[in-house]
Design a protein around this motif. Structure first.
Motif, mmCIF file in Angstrom:
data_model
loop_
_atom_site.group_PDB
_atom_site.id
_atom_site.type_symbol
_atom_site.label_atom_id
_atom_site.label_comp_id
_atom_site.label_asym_id
_atom_site.label_seq_id
_atom_site.Cartn_x
_atom_site.Cartn_y
_atom_site.Cartn_z
ATOM 1 N N LEU A 234 0.825 -1.206 0.000
ATOM 2 C CA LEU A 234 0.000 0.000 0.000
ATOM 3 C C LEU A 234 0.859 1.255 0.000
ATOM 4 C CD1 LEU A 234 -2.581 -1.109 2.738
ATOM 5 C CD2 LEU A 234 -2.901 -1.130 0.247
ATOM 6 N N ALA A 235 0.424 2.277 -0.692
ATOM 7 C CA ALA A 235 1.100 3.574 -0.652
ATOM 8 C C ALA A 235 0.683 4.301 0.618
ATOM 9 C CB ALA A 235 0.731 4.391 -1.883
ATOM 10 N N VAL A 236 1.502 5.280 1.026
ATOM 11 C CA VAL A 236 1.215 6.000 2.268
ATOM 12 C C VAL A 236 1.253 7.511 2.046
ATOM 13 C CG1 VAL A 236 1.960 6.427 4.636
ATOM 14 C CG2 VAL A 236 2.173 4.133 3.671
ATOM 15 N N VAL A 237 0.283 8.185 2.615
ATOM 16 C CA VAL A 237 0.277 9.648 2.656
ATOM 17 C C VAL A 237 0.252 10.062 4.118
ATOM 18 C CG1 VAL A 237 -0.990 11.752 2.042
ATOM 19 C CG2 VAL A 237 -1.081 9.761 0.517
ATOM 20 N N ALA A 238 1.156 10.952 4.526
ATOM 21 C CA ALA A 238 1.121 11.478 5.891
ATOM 22 C C ALA A 238 0.321 12.773 5.902
ATOM 23 C CB ALA A 238 2.533 11.722 6.401
ATOM 24 N N GLU A 239 -0.669 12.841 6.775
ATOM 25 C CA GLU A 239 -1.551 14.010 6.881
ATOM 26 C C GLU A 239 -1.042 14.997 7.920
ATOM 27 O OE1 GLU A 239 -5.293 12.545 8.423
ATOM 28 O OE2 GLU A 239 -6.214 12.817 6.470
ATOM 29 N N GLY A 240 -1.377 16.259 7.736
ATOM 30 C CA GLY A 240 -1.215 17.237 8.807
ATOM 31 C C GLY A 240 0.218 17.619 9.129
ATOM 32 N N ILE A 241 1.093 17.649 8.110
ATOM 33 C CA ILE A 241 2.484 18.072 8.340
ATOM 34 C C ILE A 241 2.511 19.589 8.521
ATOM 35 C CG2 ILE A 241 4.828 18.100 7.420
ATOM 36 C CD1 ILE A 241 3.975 15.729 5.610
ATOM 37 N N GLU A 242 2.985 20.020 9.686
ATOM 38 C CA GLU A 242 2.990 21.458 9.984
ATOM 39 C C GLU A 242 4.384 22.017 10.202
ATOM 40 O OE1 GLU A 242 0.371 21.886 13.350
ATOM 41 O OE2 GLU A 242 -1.423 21.921 12.095
ATOM 42 N N THR A 243 5.350 21.153 10.554
ATOM 43 C CA THR A 243 6.682 21.665 10.892
ATOM 44 C C THR A 243 7.772 20.990 10.058
ATOM 45 O OG1 THR A 243 7.187 19.991 12.575
ATOM 46 C CG2 THR A 243 5.940 21.915 13.299
ATOM 47 N N GLU A 244 8.907 21.670 9.971
ATOM 48 C CA GLU A 244 10.065 21.126 9.257
ATOM 49 C C GLU A 244 10.532 19.830 9.911
ATOM 50 O OE1 GLU A 244 11.461 22.110 6.504
ATOM 51 O OE2 GLU A 244 10.520 24.072 6.191
ATOM 52 N N ALA A 245 10.466 19.786 11.260
ATOM 53 C CA ALA A 245 10.917 18.585 11.980
ATOM 54 C C ALA A 245 10.083 17.375 11.571
ATOM 55 C CB ALA A 245 10.820 18.813 13.490
ATOM 56 N N GLN A 246 8.768 17.560 11.464
ATOM 57 C CA GLN A 246 7.896 16.463 11.035
ATOM 58 C C GLN A 246 8.224 16.048 9.607
ATOM 59 O OE1 GLN A 246 4.195 18.505 11.593
ATOM 60 N NE2 GLN A 246 4.100 18.097 13.793
ATOM 61 N N LEU A 247 8.412 17.044 8.752
ATOM 62 C CA LEU A 247 8.715 16.758 7.345
ATOM 63 C C LEU A 247 10.015 15.961 7.221
ATOM 64 C CD1 LEU A 247 8.036 17.159 4.339
ATOM 65 C CD2 LEU A 247 9.320 19.312 4.424
ATOM 66 N N HIS A 248 11.044 16.409 7.942
ATOM 67 C CA HIS A 248 12.335 15.718 7.857
ATOM 68 C C HIS A 248 12.233 14.290 8.363
ATOM 69 C CE1 HIS A 248 14.466 19.829 7.652
ATOM 70 N NE2 HIS A 248 14.296 19.316 6.447
ATOM 71 N N ALA A 249 11.516 14.100 9.459
ATOM 72 C CA ALA A 249 11.341 12.750 10.005
ATOM 73 C C ALA A 249 10.671 11.852 8.967
ATOM 74 C CB ALA A 249 10.518 12.799 11.279
#
Ligand code: C2E
Ligand code: MG
Ligand code: MG
Ligand code: MG
Length: 284
Positions: A234-249
């Protein structure tokens, strides 16, 4: 005396309930008018490929600016539409608008060719055979390939034992329409059930993304979801990214696609046009 107080409390309570019921009624009537007169809007939120940074999808989100009152939150009017029998009508209106918009973008912008438009669908829309027919008709009318359309449903919708709902989703997937489980992780999907589901994409709920970069447990949970999705294909989409730290993780964990205020807010049609114009300039 205690009895009297109880009675008067009951009366107050009764009055409050009645007032609330009447407010709901008025709101439902106004909502029906808005849908019938094409008064709802659709905002589109970008979905970004986290490896390439490219725009790969747009999620259609219903918006209602109630005349004389201002915007009403979808958290209010979507449940209301579900309870008052308006969700089919609302859903049809959003789906129609989204496909018409995408068809237009594809004519004007090269960057729109590879886009999928994702539409949220409630349980009540999937129960009968008419929804699949509706989708067929709209795809024909807009001459869009079925692969341009994705449907977002919640876990409870696909996990439920409503076989008609499952049949509808399966029929649509056979045509090439994709299906995503929205808010994944907040329901009760078992691993075994997930394997059998008519689903292509997991959208990791925002509540798991929030602590990424700060909370070790969220990091581990998302790692586990990604591993599981990988095993199930299955493909995955992460919802609700608000910060650079979340994006980098998420980039580090190899999450395929991301969505959130950091990457793009839900925006009106005109702004999507501008976005697509810029995307074309980047592509060359
Ligand atoms: P959803 O499908 O999970 O959509 C994501 C919601 O999170 C949207 O709220 C979006 O604006 C918001 N969001 C996106 N990125 C971020 C972020 O980085 N931070 C935060 N805090 N929020 C973010 P919205 O537009 O208020 O919609 C709420 C829910 O209403 C949707 O949740 C969806 O379940 C439902 N909904 C909206 N439009 C429709 C529709 O046309 N049909 C149906 N059946 N449901 C809809
Ligand atoms: Mg959604
Ligand atoms: Mg969601
Ligand atoms: Mg969510």
């Amino acid at each position: 005396q205690a009895k009297a107080a109880g009675r008067s409390r009951a009366r107050v309570c009764d009055a409050t309930l009645r007032a609330r019921a009447q407010e709901d009624n008025e709101l439902a009537l106004a909502l029906r008018d808005a849908i019938a007169s094409d008064g709802l809007d659709v905002a589109y939120q970008p979905e970004i490929d986290l490896e390439t940074g490219q725009l790969v999808g747009l999620e259609a989100l219903a918006r209602w600016n109630r005349p004389g009152h201002g915007p009403v939150s979808p958290a209010v009017f979507i449940p209301l539409a579900e309870e008052s029998g308006l969700i089919e009508m609302l859903g049809r209106s959003v789906l129609t608008r989204a496909l018409l918009d995408l068809a237009e973008w594809r004519e004007r912008h090269a960057a729109a060719r590879g886009l999928t438009v994702w539409v949220n669908v409630s349980a009540g829309q999937l129960e009968g055979p008419q929804f699949a027919r509706e989708v067929d008709r709209l795809l024909q009318q807009t001459r869009l390939p079925a692969a341009c359309l994705g449907l977002e449903v919640t876990e409870s919708v696909v996990m439920g034992d409503a076989s008609a709902t499952r049949a509808t989703l399966e029929a649509l997937r056979e045509r090439g329409v994709r299906v995503a489980i929205d808010d994944f992780g907040t329901g009760y999907s078992s691993l075994g059930a997930l394997r059998e589901l008519p689903v292509d994409v997991l959208k990791i709920d925002r509540s798991f993304v929030t602590g990424l970069g700060t909370e070790q447990s969220d990091y581990q949970l998302v790692t586990a979801i990604l591993a599981m999705a990988g095993a199930l294909g299955l493909a995955v989409v992460a919802e609700g990214i608000e910060t650079e730290a979340q994006l980098h993780a998420l980039e580090e964990l190899g999450c395929g696609t991301g969505q959130g205020f950091l990457l793009g807010r839900p925006q009106p049609v005109a702004d999507v046009e501008a976005l697509l114009g810029r995307a074309r300039a980047l592509v060359g």
